[in-house]
Design a protein around this motif. Structure first.
Motif, PDB file in Angstrom:
ATOM      1  N   ARG A  81       0.823  -1.205   0.000  1.00 13.89           N
ATOM      2  CA  ARG A  81       0.000   0.000   0.000  1.00 13.89           C
ATOM      3  C   ARG A  81       0.859   1.258   0.000  1.00 13.89           C
ATOM      4  O   ARG A  81       0.340   2.370  -0.008  1.00 13.89           O
ATOM      5  N   LEU A  82       2.180   1.060  -0.002  1.00 16.11           N
ATOM      6  CA  LEU A  82       3.089   2.194   0.110  1.00 16.11           C
ATOM      7  C   LEU A  82       4.165   2.105  -0.965  1.00 16.11           C
ATOM      8  O   LEU A  82       4.993   1.190  -0.975  1.00 16.11           O
ATOM      9  N   ARG A  83       4.128   3.061  -1.893  1.00 16.99           N
ATOM     10  CA  ARG A  83       5.133   3.151  -2.954  1.00 16.99           C
ATOM     11  C   ARG A  83       5.844   4.497  -2.844  1.00 16.99           C
ATOM     12  O   ARG A  83       5.197   5.534  -2.741  1.00 16.99           O
ATOM     13  N   LEU A  84       7.143   4.466  -2.901  1.00 16.49           N
ATOM     14  CA  LEU A  84       7.950   5.678  -2.773  1.00 16.49           C
ATOM     15  C   LEU A  84       9.024   5.683  -3.858  1.00 16.49           C
ATOM     16  O   LEU A  84       9.523   4.618  -4.245  1.00 16.49           O
ATOM     17  N   ASP A  85       9.394   6.864  -4.319  1.00 17.60           N
ATOM     18  CA  ASP A  85      10.429   6.938  -5.352  1.00 17.60           C
ATOM     19  C   ASP A  85      11.750   7.464  -4.789  1.00 17.60           C
ATOM     20  O   ASP A  85      12.560   8.054  -5.500  1.00 17.60           O
ATOM     21  N   ASP A  86      11.975   7.233  -3.500  1.00 21.06           N
ATOM     22  CA  ASP A  86      13.203   7.666  -2.840  1.00 21.06           C
ATOM     23  C   ASP A  86      13.644   6.578  -1.865  1.00 21.06           C
ATOM     24  O   ASP A  86      12.875   6.178  -0.974  1.00 21.06           O
ATOM     25  N   LEU A  87      14.866   6.077  -2.037  1.00 21.86           N
ATOM     26  CA  LEU A  87      15.317   4.955  -1.221  1.00 21.86           C
ATOM     27  C   LEU A  87      15.442   5.312   0.254  1.00 21.86           C
ATOM     28  O   LEU A  87      15.160   4.476   1.126  1.00 21.86           O
ATOM     29  N   GLU A  88      15.862   6.519   0.551  1.00 24.19           N
ATOM     30  CA  GLU A  88      15.979   6.903   1.961  1.00 24.19           C
ATOM     31  C   GLU A  88      14.612   6.934   2.639  1.00 24.19           C
ATOM     32  O   GLU A  88      14.476   6.564   3.808  1.00 24.19           O
ATOM     33  N   SER A  89      13.599   7.352   1.896  1.00 21.58           N
ATOM     34  CA  SER A  89      12.251   7.358   2.458  1.00 21.58           C
ATOM     35  C   SER A  89      11.742   5.937   2.681  1.00 21.58           C
ATOM     36  O   SER A  89      11.025   5.663   3.659  1.00 21.58           O
ATOM     37  N   ILE A  90      12.109   5.018   1.786  1.00 22.96           N
ATOM     38  CA  ILE A  90      11.748   3.612   1.979  1.00 22.96           C
ATOM     39  C   ILE A  90      12.410   3.072   3.241  1.00 22.96           C
ATOM     40  O   ILE A  90      11.774   2.382   4.054  1.00 22.96           O
ATOM     41  N   ARG A  91      13.666   3.390   3.429  1.00 21.13           N
ATOM     42  CA  ARG A  91      14.351   2.955   4.645  1.00 21.13           C
ATOM     43  C   ARG A  91      13.669   3.515   5.894  1.00 21.13           C
ATOM     44  O   ARG A  91      13.462   2.792   6.873  1.00 21.13           O
ATOM     45  N   ASP A  92      13.321   4.793   5.861  1.00 20.08           N
ATOM     46  CA  ASP A  92      12.672   5.414   7.025  1.00 20.08           C
ATOM     47  C   ASP A  92      11.328   4.753   7.321  1.00 20.08           C
ATOM     48  O   ASP A  92      10.974   4.530   8.491  1.00 20.08           O
ATOM     49  N   ALA A  93      10.573   4.430   6.260  1.00 24.19           N
ATOM     50  CA  ALA A  93       9.279   3.784   6.453  1.00 24.19           C
ATOM     51  C   ALA A  93       9.457   2.377   7.018  1.00 24.19           C
ATOM     52  O   ALA A  93       8.657   1.913   7.848  1.00 24.19           O
ATOM     53  N   ALA A  94      10.509   1.693   6.568  1.00 26.44           N
ATOM     54  CA  ALA A  94      10.781   0.357   7.115  1.00 26.44           C
ATOM     55  C   ALA A  94      11.143   0.446   8.595  1.00 26.44           C
ATOM     56  O   ALA A  94      10.666  -0.356   9.414  1.00 26.44           O
ATOM     57  N   CYS A  95      11.952   1.423   8.958  1.00 23.74           N
ATOM     58  CA  CYS A  95      12.313   1.601  10.369  1.00 23.74           C
ATOM     59  C   CYS A  95      11.078   1.898  11.225  1.00 23.74           C
ATOM     60  O   CYS A  95      11.018   1.529  12.406  1.00 23.74           O
ATOM     61  N   ALA A  96      10.091   2.557  10.612  1.00 21.30           N
ATOM     62  CA  ALA A  96       8.863   2.897  11.338  1.00 21.30           C
ATOM     63  C   ALA A  96       7.891   1.724  11.430  1.00 21.30           C
ATOM     64  O   ALA A  96       6.825   1.848  12.050  1.00 21.30           O
ATOM     65  N   GLY A  97       8.237   0.576  10.792  1.00 23.37           N
ATOM     66  CA  GLY A  97       7.429  -0.625  10.939  1.00 23.37           C
ATOM     67  C   GLY A  97       6.322  -0.800   9.929  1.00 23.37           C
ATOM     68  O   GLY A  97       5.393  -1.576  10.156  1.00 23.37           O
ATOM     69  N   PHE A  98       6.415  -0.117   8.755  1.00 23.60           N
ATOM     70  CA  PHE A  98       5.338  -0.211   7.771  1.00 23.60           C
ATOM     71  C   PHE A  98       5.449  -1.421   6.842  1.00 23.60           C
ATOM     72  O   PHE A  98       4.563  -1.639   6.024  1.00 23.60           O
ATOM     73  N   GLY A  99       6.520  -2.192   6.947  1.00 18.91           N
ATOM     74  CA  GLY A  99       6.602  -3.391   6.129  1.00 18.91           C
ATOM     75  C   GLY A  99       8.027  -3.769   5.797  1.00 18.91           C
ATOM     76  O   GLY A  99       8.998  -3.208   6.327  1.00 18.91           O
ATOM     77  N   LEU A 100       8.141  -4.774   4.912  1.00 15.52           N
ATOM     78  CA  LEU A 100       9.444  -5.221   4.439  1.00 15.52           C
ATOM     79  C   LEU A 100       9.966  -4.250   3.382  1.00 15.52           C
ATOM     80  O   LEU A 100       9.192  -3.653   2.623  1.00 15.52           O
ATOM     81  N   ALA A 101      11.284  -4.124   3.307  1.00 17.91           N
ATOM     82  CA  ALA A 101      11.917  -3.286   2.285  1.00 17.91           C
ATOM     83  C   ALA A 101      13.059  -4.066   1.655  1.00 17.91           C
ATOM     84  O   ALA A 101      13.651  -4.956   2.287  1.00 17.91           O
ATOM     85  N   TRP A 102      13.350  -3.746   0.413  1.00 20.03           N
ATOM     86  CA  TRP A 102      14.425  -4.398  -0.355  1.00 20.03           C
ATOM     87  C   TRP A 102      15.440  -3.316  -0.695  1.00 20.03           C
ATOM     88  O   TRP A 102      15.201  -2.479  -1.565  1.00 20.03           O
ATOM     89  N   LEU A 103      16.559  -3.302   0.017  1.00 16.46           N
ATOM     90  CA  LEU A 103      17.464  -2.171  -0.039  1.00 16.46           C
ATOM     91  C   LEU A 103      18.925  -2.636  -0.096  1.00 16.46           C
ATOM     92  O   LEU A 103      19.257  -3.756   0.302  1.00 16.46           O
ATOM     93  N   PRO A 104      19.816  -1.755  -0.558  1.00 13.02           N
ATOM     94  CA  PRO A 104      21.250  -2.080  -0.531  1.00 13.02           C
ATOM     95  C   PRO A 104      21.751  -2.231   0.904  1.00 13.02           C
ATOM     96  O   PRO A 104      21.343  -1.482   1.799  1.00 13.02           O
ATOM     97  N   CYS A 105      22.649  -3.166   1.112  1.00  9.62           N
ATOM     98  CA  CYS A 105      23.152  -3.416   2.462  1.00  9.62           C
ATOM     99  C   CYS A 105      23.831  -2.186   3.058  1.00  9.62           C
ATOM    100  O   CYS A 105      23.712  -1.925   4.260  1.00  9.62           O
ATOM    101  N   TRP A 106      24.560  -1.428   2.218  1.00  8.79           N
ATOM    102  CA  TRP A 106      25.269  -0.260   2.757  1.00  8.79           C
ATOM    103  C   TRP A 106      24.302   0.783   3.323  1.00  8.79           C
ATOM    104  O   TRP A 106      24.636   1.508   4.252  1.00  8.79           O
TER     105      TRP A 106
END
Length: 299
Positions: free
Chosen positions: A219-244
């Motif tokens: 239900r959540l689509r973002l076009d910025d990787l940092e925002s995806i990371r922040d949303a994942a930290c906030a508990g909104f779901g799984l994220a697929w991100l670079p390890c670094w």
């Protein structure tokens, strides 16, 4: 000597694609560059550029002259590099372009760290996700992620591998459970990268096919990787991100990697620089530093 200065300005003008761009690169006025080219044309009795009110384009005679001048300038640069390489001190301005987020978090800190050891070194760092024309933009080095296009005008060296991983906040995993294999991903909430009505799929190496494509419901689509990371930290779901990108969050307990037994997608990071007979010591220093230090940040 005045003729040599004029030729250097002319080569820069051709490589920059016009008077204004060359003036910016040379720290001159546009008028000074135009007068230099006009002076060359007068001395040679040929027109080197077609001119309009908005642009300049090189003539056939201009192209012929540039090719020979460019070789001479390259020889001068090579001589300078060989002399410089005999010194212990690396000096001069190094102009580097890099992707915005990756550059800010990983590349720039490593390059800036060189300033303490090399007081005569100057850095001009540019952050952009577009693929720059190194010669036209007056750049010494580019850091690029992913597959490179064939380009006879540049050289490249692989300096790191990047790995993508699935992660989530501990609070999300406690509430929804941790997926044990890829078949469980579609039952989870995902935070996906997407623009407008399209979104990227998550892909994983597969023994049966080149790739296995999986995507959790989202239900959540973002076009910025940092925002995806922040949303994942906030508990909104799984994220697929670079390890670094999530390294510090994992260390702090804000995120946890999942599916660690599943093979991950990796892609290459390259240093790219304009083709030249001799590499400037400051360029070599930057490439060697990145090739040595970046891999430990990719884990």
């Amino acid at each position: 000597m005045e003729h040599l200065k004029d030729i250097a300005v002319y080569v820069e003008t051709v490589e920059a694609g016009g008077f204004s761009a060359a003036a910016k690169r040379l720290n001159l006025t546009r008028s000074a560059v135009a007068k230099t080219v006009a002076r060359l044309e007068e001395r040679l009795k040929v027109r080197l550029f077609h001119r309009t009110t908005r642009s300049q384009s090189i003539t056939e005679e201009g192209r012929f002259f540039y090719e020979r001048c460019q070789r001479a300038v390259e020889e001068i640069r090579a001589g300078e590099a060989e002399l410089e390489s005999g010194r212990r001190e690396v000096r001069g301005k190094l102009r580097v372009t890099m992707p915005v987020i990756f550059g800010r978090q990983c590349v720039a800190p490593l390059l800036i760290g060189l300033l303490d050891k090399h007081p005569a070194l100057e850095l001009d760092l540019s952050f952009s996700d577009r693929v720059a024309d190194l010669r036209a933009d007056g750049l010494d080095l580019a850091v690029r992620n992913g597959r490179l296009k064939d380009d006879s005008e540049t050289m490249a060296r692989r300096i790191a591998f990047q790995r993508l991983t699935v992660c989530a906040a501990p609070a999300y995993l406690e509430k929804h459970g941790e997926p044990s294999d890829l078949d469980e991903l579609p039952t989870h909430e995902g935070i996906v990268y997407g623009k407008r009505d399209s979104h990227d799929t998550w892909v994983f190496p597969s023994p049966d096919d080149p790739w296995r494509v999986v995507l959790p419901r989202s239900r959540l689509r973002l076009d910025d990787l940092e925002s995806i990371r922040d949303a994942a930290c906030a508990g909104f779901g799984l994220a697929w991100l670079p390890c670094w990108m999530i390294r510090n969050d994992v260390a702090a307990g804000r995120l946890r990697q999942v599916l660690t037994s599943v093979p991950s997608v990796t892609f290459e990071t390259h240093a790219v620089w304009p083709r030249s007979p001799v590499m400037l010591p400051r360029v070599r220093l930057a490439i060697d530093t990145l090739a040595t230090e970046l891999p430990r940040l990719m884990e």
